[in-house]
Design a protein around this motif. Structure first.
Motif, PDB file in Angstrom:
ATOM      1  N   SER A 127       0.742  -1.193   0.013  1.00  0.00           N
ATOM      2  CA  SER A 127      -0.053  -0.081   0.177  1.00  0.00           C
ATOM      3  C   SER A 127       0.784   1.456  -0.029  1.00  0.00           C
ATOM      4  CB  SER A 127      -1.000  -0.054   0.946  1.00  0.00           C
ATOM      5  OG  SER A 127      -1.471   1.061   1.436  1.00  0.00           O
ATOM      6  N   GLU A 129      -0.119   4.097   0.849  1.00  0.00           N
ATOM      7  CA  GLU A 129      -0.740   4.844   1.994  1.00  0.00           C
ATOM      8  C   GLU A 129      -0.198   4.379   3.353  1.00  0.00           C
ATOM      9  OE1 GLU A 129      -5.104   5.283   2.265  1.00  0.00           O
ATOM     10  OE2 GLU A 129      -5.242   5.348   0.093  1.00  0.00           O
ATOM     11  N   ARG A 130       0.503   3.272   3.505  1.00  0.00           N
ATOM     12  CA  ARG A 130       1.267   2.777   4.474  1.00  0.00           C
ATOM     13  C   ARG A 130       2.579   2.670   4.222  1.00  0.00           C
ATOM     14  NH1 ARG A 130       2.835  -1.740   7.063  1.00  0.00           N
ATOM     15  NH2 ARG A 130       2.193  -2.121   9.533  1.00  0.00           N
TER      16      ARG A 130
END
Length: 216
Positions: A127, A129-130
């Motif tokens: 991800s 976003e991570r």
């Protein structure tokens, strides 16, 4: 129903193999070593090994393909002096190219089955976003596997083949380590439920082992 699981000789792959066998289904497990005792020998990175698998399984429908085989070589590498080029090449060969070659090899088998499914084991580390840093090679390879799965879902929809991409959880295995959050049995049981729910309506999904949509 026939299920094929790559890298099924240990960890989550072995636990998944056990689940499908307990259900009385036909399940084929692959490993890189000798294919005795009912195992199918496969090095996902080797085109010759892929061809041998394709030849052996010619004409046999595959209802579910689980692309589980993978490597994580760059734990603890140092940004300034680590992450050598051959580590990048070897990781992408297994985690990305190996997935593609396996799908490509078994595509005729998947097309022989009704409503076939492909499950690609990626990771939450895919991800964007991570992004806590570190493990650059593994993160990049799993992000590539996620992208691969999303695009395969688009191209294979017309064949009636669904593709799901999954974070298996941080499981106590050789790869996850002893301090991970869940057992391989918990991870495998959750993934089994996800695979059963995979269809053309949710093809292209990126989900966690316990059924939560994962941010891309």
């Amino acid at each position: 129903m026939t299920t094929l699981i790559t890298g099924a000789n240990r960890g989550i792959g072995a636990a998944l193999l056990s689940i499908y066998r307990s259900e009385g289904q036909t399940v084929i497990g692959t490993r890189r070593s000798d294919a005795a005792d009912g195992w199918l020998k496969l090095d996902v990175t080797d085109p010759a090994s892929q061809k041998a698998m394709g030849d052996r399984l010619k004409g046999q429908p595959i209802n579910l393909l689980v692309c589980n085989a993978g490597v994580y070589f760059d734990k603890g590498e140092d940004l300034q002096s680590g992450y050598p080029a051959d580590m990048w090449a070897d990781t992408f060969a297994a985690n990305v190219t190996g997935v593609f070659l396996t799908v490509q090899t078994l595509l005729p088998n998947l097309r022989l089955a009704n409503n076939a499914r492909i499950a690609i084991i990626s990771s939450q580390m895919a991800s964007h976003e991570r992004a806590p840093g570190g493990s650059y090679i593994y993160r990049a390879s799993k992000a590539a596997a996620l992208n691969l799965g999303r695009n395969l879902a688009t191209d294979l929809r017309s064949d009636g083949i669904s593709v799901g991409i999954y974070h298996p959880g941080w499981a106590r295995s050789d790869m996850g380590g002893d301090h991970a959050e869940i057992s391989v049995e918990e991870a495998a049981n959750g993934l089994h439920a996800r695979f059963e729910a995979l269809n053309l309506q949710n093809t292209g999904c990126f989900e966690t082992w316990d059924g939560r949509p994962h941010p891309y």
